[in-house]
Scaffold this motif. Structure first.
Motif, PDB file in Angstrom:
ATOM      1  N   GLU A 144       0.836  -1.216   0.000  1.00 18.89           N
ATOM      2  CA  GLU A 144       0.000   0.000   0.000  1.00 18.89           C
ATOM      3  C   GLU A 144       0.865   1.259   0.000  1.00 18.89           C
ATOM      4  OE1 GLU A 144      -3.636   0.726   1.234  1.00 18.89           O
ATOM      5  OE2 GLU A 144      -3.912  -0.966  -0.137  1.00 18.89           O
ATOM      6  N   SER A 145       1.969   1.205   0.783  1.00 18.43           N
ATOM      7  CA  SER A 145       2.711   2.443   1.007  1.00 18.43           C
ATOM      8  C   SER A 145       4.026   2.548   0.248  1.00 18.43           C
ATOM      9  CB  SER A 145       2.998   2.586   2.507  1.00 18.43           C
ATOM     10  OG  SER A 145       3.646   1.408   2.952  1.00 18.43           O
ATOM     11  N   GLU A 146       4.556   1.426  -0.237  1.00 19.28           N
ATOM     12  CA  GLU A 146       5.880   1.512  -0.861  1.00 19.28           C
ATOM     13  C   GLU A 146       6.146   0.330  -1.790  1.00 19.28           C
ATOM     14  OE1 GLU A 146       8.888   1.222   2.284  1.00 19.28           O
ATOM     15  OE2 GLU A 146       7.620  -0.212   3.321  1.00 19.28           O
ATOM     16  N   GLU A 147       7.270   0.438  -2.492  1.00 21.08           N
ATOM     17  CA  GLU A 147       7.704  -0.672  -3.344  1.00 21.08           C
ATOM     18  C   GLU A 147       9.026  -1.180  -2.768  1.00 21.08           C
ATOM     19  OE1 GLU A 147       7.141  -0.465  -7.804  1.00 21.08           O
ATOM     20  OE2 GLU A 147       9.326  -0.568  -7.675  1.00 21.08           O
ATOM     21  N   LEU A 148       9.072  -2.450  -2.453  1.00 16.92           N
ATOM     22  CA  LEU A 148      10.257  -2.999  -1.783  1.00 16.92           C
ATOM     23  C   LEU A 148      11.057  -3.899  -2.712  1.00 16.92           C
ATOM     24  CD1 LEU A 148       8.382  -4.171   1.447  1.00 16.92           C
ATOM     25  CD2 LEU A 148       9.962  -2.234   1.307  1.00 16.92           C
ATOM     26  N   ASP A 149      12.397  -3.842  -2.585  1.00 23.27           N
ATOM     27  CA  ASP A 149      13.219  -4.850  -3.266  1.00 23.27           C
ATOM     28  C   ASP A 149      12.823  -6.208  -2.699  1.00 23.27           C
ATOM     29  OD1 ASP A 149      14.597  -2.977  -4.676  1.00 23.27           O
ATOM     30  OD2 ASP A 149      16.296  -2.915  -3.288  1.00 23.27           O
ATOM     31  N   PHE A 150      12.878  -7.243  -3.525  1.00 24.70           N
ATOM     32  CA  PHE A 150      12.346  -8.528  -3.087  1.00 24.70           C
ATOM     33  C   PHE A 150      13.006  -9.045  -1.807  1.00 24.70           C
ATOM     34  CE2 PHE A 150      11.958 -13.161  -3.058  1.00 24.70           C
ATOM     35  CZ  PHE A 150      10.581 -13.223  -2.955  1.00 24.70           C
ATOM     36  N   GLN A 151      14.320  -8.999  -1.719  1.00 24.76           N
ATOM     37  CA  GLN A 151      14.982  -9.548  -0.521  1.00 24.76           C
ATOM     38  C   GLN A 151      14.665  -8.730   0.718  1.00 24.76           C
ATOM     39  OE1 GLN A 151      15.903 -12.473  -0.653  1.00 24.76           O
ATOM     40  NE2 GLN A 151      16.384 -12.785  -2.809  1.00 24.76           N
ATOM     41  N   ASP A 152      14.447  -7.437   0.511  1.00 22.14           N
ATOM     42  CA  ASP A 152      14.066  -6.565   1.616  1.00 22.14           C
ATOM     43  C   ASP A 152      12.711  -7.040   2.161  1.00 22.14           C
ATOM     44  OD1 ASP A 152      14.287  -4.470   3.327  1.00 22.14           O
ATOM     45  OD2 ASP A 152      13.693  -2.917   1.896  1.00 22.14           O
ATOM     46  N   TYR A 153      11.788  -7.307   1.236  1.00 23.04           N
ATOM     47  CA  TYR A 153      10.452  -7.796   1.612  1.00 23.04           C
ATOM     48  C   TYR A 153      10.543  -9.211   2.206  1.00 23.04           C
ATOM     49  CZ  TYR A 153       6.136 -10.387   0.584  1.00 23.04           C
ATOM     50  OH  TYR A 153       5.057 -11.221   0.662  1.00 23.04           O
ATOM     51  N   PHE A 154      11.265 -10.087   1.501  1.00 22.08           N
ATOM     52  CA  PHE A 154      11.276 -11.523   1.801  1.00 22.08           C
ATOM     53  C   PHE A 154      12.077 -11.837   3.070  1.00 22.08           C
ATOM     54  CE2 PHE A 154      12.911 -15.890   0.621  1.00 22.08           C
ATOM     55  CZ  PHE A 154      11.688 -16.526   0.564  1.00 22.08           C
ATOM     56  N   VAL A 155      13.248 -11.243   3.180  1.00 23.69           N
ATOM     57  CA  VAL A 155      14.141 -11.605   4.288  1.00 23.69           C
ATOM     58  C   VAL A 155      14.065 -10.567   5.418  1.00 23.69           C
ATOM     59  CG1 VAL A 155      16.519 -12.151   4.947  1.00 23.69           C
ATOM     60  CG2 VAL A 155      15.666 -12.815   2.684  1.00 23.69           C
ATOM     61  N   ARG A 156      14.343  -9.292   5.086  1.00 25.26           N
ATOM     62  CA  ARG A 156      14.384  -8.298   6.160  1.00 25.26           C
ATOM     63  C   ARG A 156      13.000  -8.127   6.807  1.00 25.26           C
ATOM     64  NH1 ARG A 156      17.488  -2.718   6.543  1.00 25.26           N
ATOM     65  NH2 ARG A 156      16.940  -2.445   4.353  1.00 25.26           N
ATOM     66  N   LYS A 157      11.977  -8.010   5.978  1.00 18.33           N
ATOM     67  CA  LYS A 157      10.631  -7.762   6.537  1.00 18.33           C
ATOM     68  C   LYS A 157       9.835  -9.062   6.697  1.00 18.33           C
ATOM     69  CE  LYS A 157      10.137  -2.913   5.584  1.00 18.33           C
ATOM     70  NZ  LYS A 157      11.375  -2.522   4.908  1.00 18.33           N
ATOM     71  N   LYS A 158      10.477 -10.202   6.469  1.00 20.43           N
ATOM     72  CA  LYS A 158       9.895 -11.538   6.678  1.00 20.43           C
ATOM     73  C   LYS A 158       8.509 -11.672   6.040  1.00 20.43           C
ATOM     74  CE  LYS A 158      12.386 -12.397  11.004  1.00 20.43           C
ATOM     75  NZ  LYS A 158      13.130 -11.156  11.154  1.00 20.43           N
ATOM     76  N   CYS A 159       8.322 -11.056   4.886  1.00 19.04           N
ATOM     77  CA  CYS A 159       7.067 -11.103   4.114  1.00 19.04           C
ATOM     78  C   CYS A 159       5.874 -10.575   4.915  1.00 19.04           C
ATOM     79  CB  CYS A 159       6.740 -12.526   3.644  1.00 19.04           C
ATOM     80  SG  CYS A 159       8.056 -13.323   2.773  1.00 19.04           S
ATOM     81  N   GLU A 160       6.150  -9.779   5.954  1.00 22.09           N
ATOM     82  CA  GLU A 160       5.023  -9.296   6.779  1.00 22.09           C
ATOM     83  C   GLU A 160       4.121  -8.286   6.074  1.00 22.09           C
ATOM     84  OE1 GLU A 160       7.021  -8.360  10.429  1.00 22.09           O
ATOM     85  OE2 GLU A 160       7.121 -10.508  10.934  1.00 22.09           O
ATOM     86  N   PRO A 161       4.674  -7.307   5.340  1.00 19.38           N
ATOM     87  CA  PRO A 161       3.754  -6.338   4.704  1.00 19.38           C
ATOM     88  C   PRO A 161       2.854  -7.030   3.682  1.00 19.38           C
ATOM     89  CG  PRO A 161       6.066  -5.627   4.521  1.00 19.38           C
ATOM     90  CD  PRO A 161       6.089  -7.031   5.039  1.00 19.38           C
TER      91      PRO A 161
END
Ligand code: GDP
Length: 310
Positions: A144-161
């Protein structure tokens, strides 16, 4: 003599490919792997899916994590953290050797295909491991709020957003690797491995001309469902499908493969979905598709190969 081309992402793909490699000779199996998850960490080019496939074929898989090298340690990463680098993307000491060598080959002017070929051979792998493209493609997770690099989404943010979409940055300018095209033209059967149907298989299919080549493919295209009992065995595939308003089911995956897949293999658990999948114009084969042990991987691989001639 078989001529099989397997399309794979990371964990699920690597399991099936290992099974296939135990039956098929090197000249009978080519594996094309997603590279849209690739990223640069500490200045090094990391190809997570390619590495997961290579480590599986080399017998190096860390079975607990599903990624990385068994028995690896993380001393270099700790030292890098002390020096001010981030350490959320886990890279083991032995694993780092792969990324260092890949990066130095790329810097010396080799393509990603050539670098992968070098690494695979040095790891003792005799089957062909082929990156989908030598050009950069980067998966972006849109929220909703941003576009994330895949690893940022997948690993750093643990797919939470929650995601509202996925974008493969660069896909319009990326060409399939030469070896990928060569492998399709030689193949008699294409196997779409049970990999993430939102982020692992689509970048491979969306490379210029690939969907057309597979739709018009003279042989059989067989896909194995990565969703069992309405959920993913591992990873965010189910969550992503749900957030994108797709059915989290084998049927939901089959809908994505209409026009490219002749035969869809689903787990015994999902037997009730078979008629709806057949309604899509795709034949269904029902069997056990959970690959926990090496025996499971080989059994499923044998089962798929028996479908080629049937
Ligand atoms: P990722 O890169 O870690 O997301 O790995 P993949 O691209 O391989 O996708 C993960 C998918 O593999 C998930 O949907 C899992 O359900 C599926 N998967 C993992 N292990 C198995 C298995 O043993 N059998 C089947 N059918 N699917 C599996």
């Amino acid at each position: 003599m078989y001529k099989v081309l397997a399309l794979a992402g990371g964990v699920g793909g690597a399991k099936l490919v290992l099974g296939l490699s135990k039956i098929l000779k090197p000249e009978e199996l080519s594996i094309v792997v997603n590279t849209a998850d690739d990223d640069v960490f500490h200045g090094l080019h990391v190809s997570p899916d390619v590495d997961t496939v290579m480590y599986a074929l080399a017998g190096l898989t860390n079975e607990t994590t599903g990624w990385g090298i068994k028995g690896d340690t993380f001393r270099t990463l700790s030292a890098l953290k002390k020096l001010g680098d981030e350490d959320w993307f886990q890279l083991g000491d032995l694993d780092l050797a792969t990324h260092i060598k890949r990066t130095s080959l790329l810097h010396s002017g080799k393509s990603l295909s050539q670098a992968t070929d070098h690494l695979a051979k040095k790891l003792g792998i005799s089957h062909r491991v082929i990156p989908m493209s030598d050009d950069p493609v980067k998966t972006k997770a849109i929220t909703e709020s941003e576009e994330l690099d895949f690893q940022d989404y997948f690993v750093r943010k643990k797919c939470e957003p929650a995601i509202t979409g996925i974008r493969f940055d660069g896909i319009n300018n990326a060409k399939p690797s030469e070896k990928f095209i060569e492998a399709i033209s030689e193949a008699e059967t294409i196997i779409i491995c049970p990999s993430n149907p939102i982020v692992s298989i689509p970048p491979i299919l969306e490379l210029s001309g690939i969907t057309e080549l597979i739709s018009n493919f003279h042989g059989k295209t067989i896909a194995v469902s990565p969703i069992i009992g309405k959920k993913a065995l591992k990873g965010p595939a189910g969550k992503m499908m749900m957030e994108l308003n797709e059915d989290v089911s084998s049927l939901g995956v089959a809908k994505r493969y209409v026009g490219i897949c002749d035969l869809f293999v689903i787990d015994n658990t999902d037997i009730k979905e078979a008629p709806d999948i057949e309604e899509l114009g795709i034949n269904v084969h029902i069997t056990s598709t959970i690959m926990n042990s090496q025996k499971d991987k080989i059994t499923l691989a044998k089962n798929l190969l028996s479908l080629i001639s049937s």
